[in-house]
Design a protein around this motif. Structure first.
Motif, short mmCIF file in Angstrom:
data_model
loop_
_atom_site.label_atom_id
_atom_site.label_comp_id
_atom_site.label_asym_id
_atom_site.label_seq_id
_atom_site.Cartn_x
_atom_site.Cartn_y
_atom_site.Cartn_z
N LEU A 1 -1.13 -0.15 15.77
CA LEU A 1 -0.86 -0.53 17.14
C LEU A 1 0.35 -1.45 17.15
O LEU A 1 0.53 -2.26 16.25
N ILE A 2 1.19 -1.31 18.18
CA ILE A 2 2.39 -2.13 18.28
C ILE A 2 2.51 -2.70 19.69
O ILE A 2 1.93 -2.19 20.65
N ARG A 3 3.27 -3.78 19.81
CA ARG A 3 3.59 -4.37 21.11
C ARG A 3 4.83 -5.24 20.91
O ARG A 3 5.12 -5.70 19.80
N ARG A 4 5.55 -5.48 21.98
CA ARG A 4 6.66 -6.42 21.92
C ARG A 4 6.10 -7.84 21.87
O ARG A 4 5.01 -8.11 22.36
N PRO B 1 0.83 -1.21 0.00
CA PRO B 1 0.00 0.00 0.00
C PRO B 1 0.86 1.26 0.00
O PRO B 1 1.98 1.26 0.54
N TYR B 2 0.33 2.31 -0.60
CA TYR B 2 1.08 3.56 -0.71
C TYR B 2 1.12 4.28 0.63
O TYR B 2 0.15 4.27 1.38
N GLY B 3 2.23 4.93 0.93
CA GLY B 3 2.31 5.73 2.15
C GLY B 3 3.75 6.03 2.52
O GLY B 3 4.67 5.29 2.18
N SER B 4 3.95 7.13 3.25
CA SER B 4 5.30 7.52 3.64
C SER B 4 5.39 7.95 5.10
O SER B 4 6.45 8.35 5.56
N VAL B 5 4.27 7.89 5.83
CA VAL B 5 4.25 8.28 7.24
C VAL B 5 3.55 7.19 8.04
O VAL B 5 2.48 6.71 7.65
N TRP B 6 4.16 6.80 9.15
CA TRP B 6 3.58 5.79 10.03
C TRP B 6 3.45 6.37 11.43
O TRP B 6 4.39 6.99 11.96
N ILE B 7 2.31 6.15 12.04
CA ILE B 7 2.08 6.49 13.44
C ILE B 7 1.95 5.16 14.19
O ILE B 7 1.10 4.34 13.86
N LEU B 8 2.81 4.97 15.17
CA LEU B 8 2.82 3.74 15.95
C LEU B 8 2.38 4.06 17.38
O LEU B 8 2.86 5.02 17.98
N ILE B 9 1.49 3.24 17.91
CA ILE B 9 1.02 3.42 19.29
C ILE B 9 1.14 2.08 20.01
O ILE B 9 0.48 1.10 19.64
N GLU B 10 2.00 2.05 21.02
CA GLU B 10 2.15 0.83 21.79
C GLU B 10 0.92 0.64 22.67
O GLU B 10 0.59 1.49 23.50
N LEU C 1 14.44 -3.50 17.81
CA LEU C 1 13.97 -3.01 16.52
C LEU C 1 12.65 -3.65 16.08
O LEU C 1 12.03 -3.16 15.13
N VAL C 2 12.24 -4.73 16.72
CA VAL C 2 11.12 -5.53 16.22
C VAL C 2 9.88 -5.34 17.09
O VAL C 2 9.97 -5.40 18.33
N TRP C 3 8.75 -5.13 16.43
CA TRP C 3 7.46 -5.02 17.11
C TRP C 3 6.43 -5.86 16.36
O TRP C 3 6.46 -5.95 15.13
N GLU C 4 5.53 -6.48 17.10
CA GLU C 4 4.32 -6.96 16.48
C GLU C 4 3.44 -5.75 16.20
O GLU C 4 3.48 -4.76 16.94
N CYS C 5 2.63 -5.83 15.14
CA CYS C 5 1.79 -4.68 14.80
C CYS C 5 0.42 -5.15 14.33
O CYS C 5 0.21 -6.32 14.02
N SER C 6 -0.50 -4.19 14.30
CA SER C 6 -1.84 -4.47 13.81
C SER C 6 -1.82 -4.50 12.28
O SER C 6 -0.78 -4.37 11.64
N VAL D 1 12.68 0.31 12.11
CA VAL D 1 12.02 -0.69 12.93
C VAL D 1 11.37 -1.69 11.99
O VAL D 1 11.08 -1.38 10.83
N PHE D 2 11.15 -2.89 12.50
CA PHE D 2 10.54 -3.95 11.69
C PHE D 2 9.22 -4.34 12.35
O PHE D 2 9.19 -4.77 13.50
N LEU D 3 8.16 -4.14 11.61
CA LEU D 3 6.80 -4.36 12.09
C LEU D 3 6.28 -5.66 11.51
O LEU D 3 6.20 -5.81 10.29
#
Length: 298
Positions: A70-73, A25-34, A158-163, A127-129
């Protein structure tokens, strides 16, 4: 009576041979919320946050076409440190930026809006999602979590699980951000190699879904070049020219470094027959894929 086998979209996609190139998917900005509690199926939109804060973040994200994840370890461990948020931004000159903050109260998330207007800090590693959003799609959990576990052992910071990141049928999906590189169809050993090589600026075509600053036919053309010429760096090639004629594109991909060739790639779009594309999809959907018709050195 035989019980029907459970449908898994990633298994079905592999059996069909769904192409992977050109699906980022197209995009250049990410907002991450743990977020350390359970994730709702619709991610950020389903969180029980103060309505004013939620609307503020959503509006700011929409204004810059940012993806909110959304992110989490891995392992859902609950460390003593405060949950974090981040704004990651891809810059076309390769100088990516990141801004990180923490939050205890919903109102602390308003810092995201301020960070979207700030330049951010440069020089951080990506970071790696790893998409592991099981409530959204079963394959994201079944295939994503083993990958997240393996990568977390190698690069815990560097690694997070993500939604949900899109393309459930290509699970396990890994996104390098803010580099804007989507990888898919990974298992744990493959993912480890992909991340290891990404950190040395070597990107292979095998599991590359695409670069998120490019539109799908351009992604497919660049992947074709990498498949032909071999691994290369994130910014080693540029789309120099693209001409569309109906469902076909003629795309010129130019090497930016000495010794790299320029390629003329012809891409054709085709719409596949309707299939169930996600584990929880209520009805069949039809995806568009981009076939490489020819590739030659320009």
């Amino acid at each position: 009576m035989t019980t029907p086998a459970r449908f898994l979209c990633a298994d079905a996609a592999r059996l069909r041979g769904d192409p992977i190139a050109g699906t980022a998917p197209y995009g250049s900005v990410w907002i991450l919320i743990e977020y350390r509690a359970g994730w709702p199926s619709d991610g950020f939109d389903g969180l029980d946050l103060e309505p004013e804060v939620k609307a503020l973040v959503r509006s700011a994200a929409q204004a810059v076409r940012a993806r909110v994840l959304l992110i989490r370890r891995h392992g859902r461990r609950r460390p003593d440190d405060r949950p974090r948020w981040a704004v990651l931004r891809y810059e076309k000159d390769g100088a990516h930026s990141q801004e990180w903050g923490t939050w205890d109260d919903d109102r602390d998330l308003a810092g995201i809006v301020t960070a979207l207007d700030a330049p951010g800090e440069r020089g951080h590693p990506p970071v790696f999602l790893v998409c592991a959003h099981g409530l959204h799609d079963t394959c994201c959990a079944v295939r994503g979590r083993p990958v997240a576990r393996a990568l977390s052992e190698g690069w815990p910071q560097l690694v997070w699980e993500c939604s949900h990141v899109g393309g459930d049928r290509f699970a396990a999906n890994v996104v390098a951000a803010p580099d804007g590189v989507y990888y898919g169809n990974l298992d744990a050993p493959l993912a480890f190699t992909v991340v290891e090589e990404h950190l040395t600026n070597r990107i292979r075509a095998d599991h590359l879904r695409g670069y998120t600053d490019l539109v799908p036919p351009h992604q497919a053309a660049l992947a074709a070049v990498l498949r032909h010429a071999g691994p290369s760096g994130r910014h080693d090639y540029v789309i120099e020219e693209a001409v569309r004629d109906g469902d076909r594109w003629r795309i010129r991909v130019a090497g930016r470094l000495g010794g790299l060739s320029t390629f003329e790639v012809e891409i054709r779009a085709r719409r596949a027959p309707a299939h169930q594309l996600t584990c929880r999809g209520p009805s069949p959907g039809s995806a568009v894929y981009y076939d490489v018709m020819s590739l030659r050195v320009g």
